[in-house]
Scaffold this motif. Structure first.
Motif, PDB file in Angstrom:
ATOM      1  N   ALA A 117       0.818  -1.215   0.000  1.00  0.00           N
ATOM      2  CA  ALA A 117       0.000   0.000   0.000  1.00  0.00           C
ATOM      3  C   ALA A 117       0.850   1.262   0.000  1.00  0.00           C
ATOM      4  O   ALA A 117       0.523   2.258  -0.656  1.00  0.00           O
ATOM      5  CB  ALA A 117      -0.941  -0.009   1.200  1.00  0.00           C
ATOM      6  N   GLU A 152      -7.612  -1.437  -4.021  1.00  0.00           N
ATOM      7  CA  GLU A 152      -6.827  -0.542  -3.174  1.00  0.00           C
ATOM      8  C   GLU A 152      -6.168   0.549  -4.009  1.00  0.00           C
ATOM      9  O   GLU A 152      -6.165   1.726  -3.620  1.00  0.00           O
ATOM     10  CB  GLU A 152      -5.780  -1.340  -2.406  1.00  0.00           C
ATOM     11  CG  GLU A 152      -4.978  -0.491  -1.425  1.00  0.00           C
ATOM     12  CD  GLU A 152      -3.998  -1.326  -0.613  1.00  0.00           C
ATOM     13  OE1 GLU A 152      -4.034  -1.232   0.627  1.00  0.00           O
ATOM     14  OE2 GLU A 152      -3.199  -2.070  -1.230  1.00  0.00           O
ATOM     15  N   ASP A 155      -8.710   3.061  -5.103  1.00  0.00           N
ATOM     16  CA  ASP A 155      -9.146   3.885  -3.973  1.00  0.00           C
ATOM     17  C   ASP A 155      -8.132   4.979  -3.665  1.00  0.00           C
ATOM     18  O   ASP A 155      -8.501   6.128  -3.374  1.00  0.00           O
ATOM     19  CB  ASP A 155      -9.365   3.003  -2.738  1.00  0.00           C
ATOM     20  CG  ASP A 155     -10.595   3.429  -1.943  1.00  0.00           C
ATOM     21  OD1 ASP A 155     -11.121   4.533  -2.207  1.00  0.00           O
ATOM     22  OD2 ASP A 155     -11.029   2.672  -1.070  1.00  0.00           O
TER      23      ASP A 155
END
Length: 478
Positions: A117, A152, A155
């Protein structure tokens, strides 16, 4: 500004313009590439065959495009006239329609679903910083390397102001009509608009030379075959989106820059198709329907994103070398990240926020004073600041080592994996210089597990074949 035309059929051509970094990470010199003769290297060859003729013809002003940061930086330095023409194309589109036609790109062409991430965020932020600096306005669209997606990543993009991207039609889990955009609901409650390119047209333009030999025939025969007649009779607008590598137009296929130029000025308009771009279409016809995506997925792999991780049948031969190479790079990154957090924390109160801003410092877009005022601890020593800059530069090269082309092709013993290994070595060298911590031995040990199925050489052998580095920059290999 854009006006709505009910029942219109729009044609959008998207070009993905990208070249990976080829320069030596120690000398910053591009090697001579004999296969590019009579040019010094492929960047020069492709510029002469594609970037320059398309820019001078004004094709960039009509199409949708993304200009990869590494390519943009090289053009800015070596062919500033071509670079300015490309940037001016977006400005012309913005002045005419109120939106640009250029999309940003995740910075290092990293396969984002395979990144953690923190790296996803850095890649997206660096891509947006690069775009805003070059084009003079924030990006609203972002092209993802190989259109590789997970929720992810989408987003994080949405959180940073990105409103749309382009995907392949086989990246959906539910049926779609590719002549209209769709909304994707994201875990945070945000949404992302997704355009799907027309597979028959995009594939035909990319791989069937006969299809692009005559722009009039293409517009009169092949485009109408993809129009949804029911929507046209009902007065509903629709868009045919053709997405390809931008280098197709003149480099991969000679003279196709001429095809593109004639198609957008004569062939398509004279056969009832209005040239359009995704963001302009969104203004006129916002997405109304929702869709679910297959995640992770990409446009050039039928196995999710295995082409860049474990290997798969999308490339010839034995692709098992890819998994240990990625594991070696992942393990190196984990070790480098621990060093970065521990040592850079002496000078930075937010090391990872500082990394996200480092591209702007590295490229001189923000001042040293501004950077240290925002991210530095009170009164760091000159030595701490120097070592921190080295560690930030190491983080930059760690990101470079995950460039997707290192895993795209069929074999380890190629220039692309060599470059990824070279970028990793540059990061190792910088960490050694800053801290005296040796990450080389474990990395080379990991590289012994990856092996070329053609030549039999290992990643460790490729590492040792790289140009010699001064002893003070790297410890001796055991």
């Amino acid at each position: 500004m854009s006006q709505t035309h009910p029942g219109s059929v729009y044609l959008c051509l998207h070009g993905h313009f990208y070249q990976p970094p080829r320069e030596d990470p120690f000398t910053h010199i591009l090697p001579i590439e004999s296969d590019a003769a009579p040019f010094k290297n492929f960047n020069e060859k492709i510029t002469a065959e594609c970037y320059r003729p398309n820019a001078e013809a004004g094709n960039f002003a009509a199409i949708s495009f993304d200009l990869g940061p590494t390519l943009a930086a090289w053009l800015e330095q070596t062919h500033p006239d071509v670079y300015r023409l490309i940037l001016d194309s977006d400005r012309q589109h913005y002045q005419r329609y109120g939106v640009g036609n250029a999309m940003a790109q995740a910075y290092n062409h990293t396969i984002l679903p395979l990144a953690n991430a923190r790296d996803k965020r850095t890649q997206i932020l660096w891509g947006l910083q690069d775009f805003a600096h070059r084009f003079g306005h924030p990006a609203h669209g972002m092209w993802l390397a190989e259109t590789a997606i997970d929720l992810e990543s989408l987003d994080i993009m949405a959180d940073q102001g990105i409103t749309y991207t382009i995907l392949a039609p086989w990246q959906v889990a539910t049926p779609i009509d590719p002549t209209e955009p769709y909304l994707v609901q994201l875990p945070s409650g945000r949404t992302m608009t997704v355009f799907f390119y027309n597979a028959p047209l995009s594939g035909g333009v990319s791989f069937d030379g006969n299809l692009t030999s005559n722009a009039d025939v293409f517009a009169s025969t092949h485009l109408p075959a993809q129009v949804v007649q029911e929507k046209q009779r009902a007065g509903e607008a629709q868009m045919l989106l053709i997405a390809t590598d931008g280098e197709l137009y003149g480099h991969h296929k000679p003279w196709r820059d001429k095809f593109l130029s004639y198609l957008i000025r004569h062939g398509a308009p004279e056969h009832g198709f209005e040239i359009c771009t995704p963001e302009r279409f969104m203004l006129m016809h916002p997405a109304q329907k929702e869709v679910q995506l297959k995640v992770p997925s990409a446009w050039s792999c039928g196995h999710g994103v295995a082409r860049w991780s474990t290997g798969c049948s999308c490339t010839e031969g034995d692709s098992r070398w890819k998994e240990p190479l990625r594991e070696a790079l992942n393990r190196l990154e984990e070790r480098a990240d621990r060093v970065f957090e521990q040592r850079a924390g002496a000078a930075l109160h937010d090391p990872w926020g500082a990394r996200d801003a480092y591209l702007s410092l590295r490229n001189g877009w923000i001042s040293e004073e501004h950077f240290w005022k925002q991210y530095g601890r009170q009164q760091p020593s000159a030595e701490d600041m120097h070592h921190t800059r080295l560690l930030l530069e190491a983080q930059y090269y760690i990101q470079c080592s995950f460039t997707s082309c290192g895993f795209f092709f069929e074999d380890l013993d190629r220039i692309e994996p060599r470059n990824c290994i070279a970028f990793a070595r540059r990061a190792i060298s910088l960490i050694w210089e800053a801290t005296g911590i040796d990450l080389q031995q474990e990395f080379v040990s990991d590289l012994r597990q990856t092996k070329s199925w053609r030549s039999g050489v290992t990643g460790a052998y490729l590492y040792r074949q790289l140009p010699v580095v001064s002893a003070w920059k790297l410890p001796a290999l055991q």
